[in-house]
Design an enzyme around this catalytic site. Structure first.
Site, PDB file in Angstrom:
ATOM      1  N   CYS A   1      -3.234  -4.469   4.510  1.00 36.97           N
ATOM      2  CA  CYS A   1      -2.134  -5.296   5.032  1.00 36.97           C
ATOM      3  C   CYS A   1      -2.229  -6.770   4.644  1.00 36.97           C
ATOM      4  O   CYS A   1      -1.338  -7.559   4.993  1.00 36.97           O
ATOM      5  CB  CYS A   1      -2.057  -5.159   6.554  1.00 36.97           C
TER       6      CYS A   1
ATOM      7  N   GLU B   1       0.826  -1.196   0.000  1.00 35.33           N
ATOM      8  CA  GLU B   1       0.000   0.000   0.000  1.00 35.33           C
ATOM      9  C   GLU B   1       0.865   1.252   0.000  1.00 35.33           C
ATOM     10  O   GLU B   1       0.387   2.343   0.295  1.00 35.33           O
ATOM     11  CB  GLU B   1      -0.989   0.012   1.169  1.00 35.33           C
TER      12      GLU B   1
ATOM     13  N   THR C   1     -11.489   0.193  14.632  1.00 37.42           N
ATOM     14  CA  THR C   1     -10.232  -0.492  14.403  1.00 37.42           C
ATOM     15  C   THR C   1     -10.082  -1.820  15.143  1.00 37.42           C
ATOM     16  O   THR C   1      -9.585  -2.787  14.592  1.00 37.42           O
ATOM     17  CB  THR C   1      -9.066   0.459  14.755  1.00 37.42           C
TER      18      THR C   1
ATOM     19  N   HIS D   1      -1.693 -10.986  12.298  1.00 38.13           N
ATOM     20  CA  HIS D   1      -1.268  -9.654  11.831  1.00 38.13           C
ATOM     21  C   HIS D   1      -0.932  -8.798  13.053  1.00 38.13           C
ATOM     22  O   HIS D   1      -1.591  -8.883  14.089  1.00 38.13           O
ATOM     23  CB  HIS D   1      -2.383  -9.007  11.013  1.00 38.13           C
TER      24      HIS D   1
ATOM     25  N   ARG E   1     -12.864   4.052  16.341  1.00 40.78           N
ATOM     26  CA  ARG E   1     -13.505   2.997  17.129  1.00 40.78           C
ATOM     27  C   ARG E   1     -13.744   1.706  16.352  1.00 40.78           C
ATOM     28  O   ARG E   1     -14.020   0.673  16.921  1.00 40.78           O
ATOM     29  CB  ARG E   1     -14.830   3.510  17.697  1.00 40.78           C
TER      30      ARG E   1
ATOM     31  N   ARG F   1      -3.867 -10.227  22.361  1.00 40.99           N
ATOM     32  CA  ARG F   1      -5.251 -10.391  22.828  1.00 40.99           C
ATOM     33  C   ARG F   1      -6.011 -11.441  22.018  1.00 40.99           C
ATOM     34  O   ARG F   1      -6.671 -12.322  22.581  1.00 40.99           O
ATOM     35  CB  ARG F   1      -5.981  -9.040  22.744  1.00 40.99           C
TER      36      ARG F   1
ATOM     37  N   SER G   1      -7.273  -3.893   6.361  1.00 36.20           N
ATOM     38  CA  SER G   1      -8.368  -2.939   6.583  1.00 36.20           C
ATOM     39  C   SER G   1      -9.222  -2.844   5.342  1.00 36.20           C
ATOM     40  O   SER G   1      -8.734  -2.905   4.223  1.00 36.20           O
ATOM     41  CB  SER G   1      -7.790  -1.567   6.938  1.00 36.20           C
TER      42      SER G   1
END
Length: 502
Positions: A262, A224, A357, A390, A355, A399, A452
């Site tokens: 990505c 990108e 993301t 990723h 928010r 997480r 994204s």
């Protein structure tokens, strides 16, 4: 186009360091000529091509350029010298790259002259914004520093596998870093960009795989941060690495750039594997590269929050059915139109969706892709040796790995974002490479990318016995680049200058 003398030289040498050798007397020429000045008429038709792209030379003597011509002013002071190859059979001028010479610094030339150097593929200035960006191989770094010399030895395949998979891989990041808080990030030198990283990663993948570059039938480059809006990176990679059969300076390879934030590279893993699996397509090997000079606005501008995380680097994989080091077990991809992260056409830097993301962007897609693939293959987290996600930052992959039921020993080996930053299209592929650097035969690796826009690709690979044998061919491992003693740390001002490039 510039009228600089070096420009004229590049015009006939191309992006590789090419020359000619007389097959009668052995005299070498740093130019493309069809006769030997020594042997004359009898040498017509007997001149052979030589190139120095995978060789090492010697810096014979050098000087410091303190007042660059107007086309090189962004380099600042730089070292320029005479490079010789083949024990002095051939000599030509070249520039040392990856060296920051500060104002007033005294250079000890005696510590440089006589040392071995390796050719580097680099970007040069462009005169105007509307012009093409020239690239050059007349740039060198020392063979005993960050970028070691490595032989490229194409080898005849030994074993054909029923299941296709990864045959070789390569990772490239620069030696420059910025360190803030607990995070380091790779910084491109001023003459590096996404094309540089793509070429270097592809070169390292060829070295690792031992695959003859002429057998690569397809190359995909996901990025990108292509310096061009139209011209592809993949055509440059194909030409420089001589992918496919070469005929009259045209490569017999299908080359294409891909886009999906990505996951622009991982999306192509399945396409590459499909191509090499279908004999009638005649594609023995396919190369997939993810490379980015990850973009971010300066911190006092909209979108500047990304500037704390972005890195630079590329990762290349070669897929095929012979001498496979990791067989594909299965894949699953998912997609939704989620406005997470974007850059409008003509805008210099991307913006973040705030928010969106975390959830419903990153976590939703990574979780779904991983769970669906494990369900499809009948796997539990305990059946998997390594989990790769990723890595836009440290917190997100940790997480999601815990939520999926993975333990630290399964996901920590792939976690490289704290060393290189978020390398966008190279992010999860570099994490996979870090695992392949240490994995034993018959281990299962689950990789899940994220792009994204939004979507994820999940793949399961099982390593083979050949992973150990091929490991010996690669010096530029992920750990080598992360912990190298020649790393050079820069301040924020220098980082921004290097990031913007020439």
């Amino acid at each position: 186009m510039s009228s600089e003398p070096i420009e004229r030289r590049v015009s006939y040498l191309g992006d590789r360091l090419r020359g000619k050798r007389c097959q009668i007397c052995g005299k070498e020429y740093f130019e493309l000529r069809n006769y030997c000045g020594r042997c004359g008429r009898k040498s017509f038709g007997k001149m052979e091509d030589i190139d120095f792209f995978y060789e090492k030379g010697r810096l014979e003597l050098c000087t410091l350029i303190t007042e660059p011509t107007n086309k090189f002013t962004k380099l600042g002071n730089y070292i320029y010298g005479i490079i010789s190859f083949h024990n002095g059979k051939i000599r030509f001028p070249g520039r040392l790259t990856d060296k920051i010479i500060r104002e007033g610094e005294v250079v000890d030339f005696s510590s440089l002259e006589g040392r071995e150097v390796v050719p580097r593929f680099r970007r040069r200035y462009s005169v105007e914004k509307s012009e093409i960006i020239p690239t050059i191989s007349l740039a060198f770094t020392f063979a005993d520093e960050y970028y070691p010399h490595q032989e490229y030895c194409p080898m005849k395949p030994n074993k054909e596998y029923a299941t296709p998979g990864i045959v070789g891989y390569g990772v490239y990041t620069s030696k420059f870093r910025i360190k803030e808080s607990n995070m380091e990030r790779a910084v491109p030198f001023i003459d590096e960009d996404a094309i540089t990283a793509a070429v270097e990663a592809g070169k390292l993948a060829l070295i690792h795989s031992g695959v003859d570059s002429s057998l690569i039938g397809k190359v995909y480059v996901g990025s990108e941060s292509n310096p061009y809006a139209v011209k592809p990176i993949a055509s440059k990679v194909a030409q420089v690495l001589k992918l496919g059969e070469e005929d009259d300076d045209v490569q017999g390879v299908d080359a294409v750039d891909t886009e999906f934030a990505c996951k622009a590279a991982t999306s192509m893993f399945k396409d590459a594997i499909s191509l090499v699996s279908f004999p009638k397509m005649g594609v023995a090997y396919a190369m997939v590269i993810g490379a980015d000079n990850s973009q971010a606005a300066p911190r006092d501008n909209p979108g500047g929050e990304l500037d704390f995380f972005v890195g630079f680097g590329g990762c290349a994989y070669i897929f095929g059915k012979t001498d496979v080091i990791a067989e594909l077990e299965g894949w699953y991809s998912c997609t939704s139109d989620t406005p997470d992260f974007w850059r409008r056409d003509g805008e210099l830097y991307p913006m973040h969706g705030g928010r969106f993301t975390g959830d419903p962007a990153y976590f939703k897609h990574v979780r779904k892709a991983a769970m669906k693939l494990m369900e499809k293959l009948g796997l539990q987290p305990s059946d998997i040796n390594y989990f790769v996600a990723h890595q836009p930052n440290v917190a997100f992959p940790v997480r999601v790995a815990k939520e999926l039921g993975f333990k630290e020993e399964q996901y920590l080996p792939s976690l490289q974002v704290a060393k290189f930053g978020n390398t966008y299209s190279g992010s999860s592929p570099i994490g996979l490479a870090a695992v392949l650097d240490i994995a034993k035969p018959n281990e299962r690796i689950l990789i899940v990318s994220y792009g994204s826009g939004a979507g994820s690709d999940a793949y399961s690979f099982i390593t083979t016995s050949q992973i150990v044998e091929k490991r010996r061919r690669q010096k530029m491992t992920v750990r080598y680049q992360a912990e190298n003693p020649f790393l050079e740390y820069v301040d924020y001002t220098t980082y921004r200058r290097l990031k913007l490039g020439m």
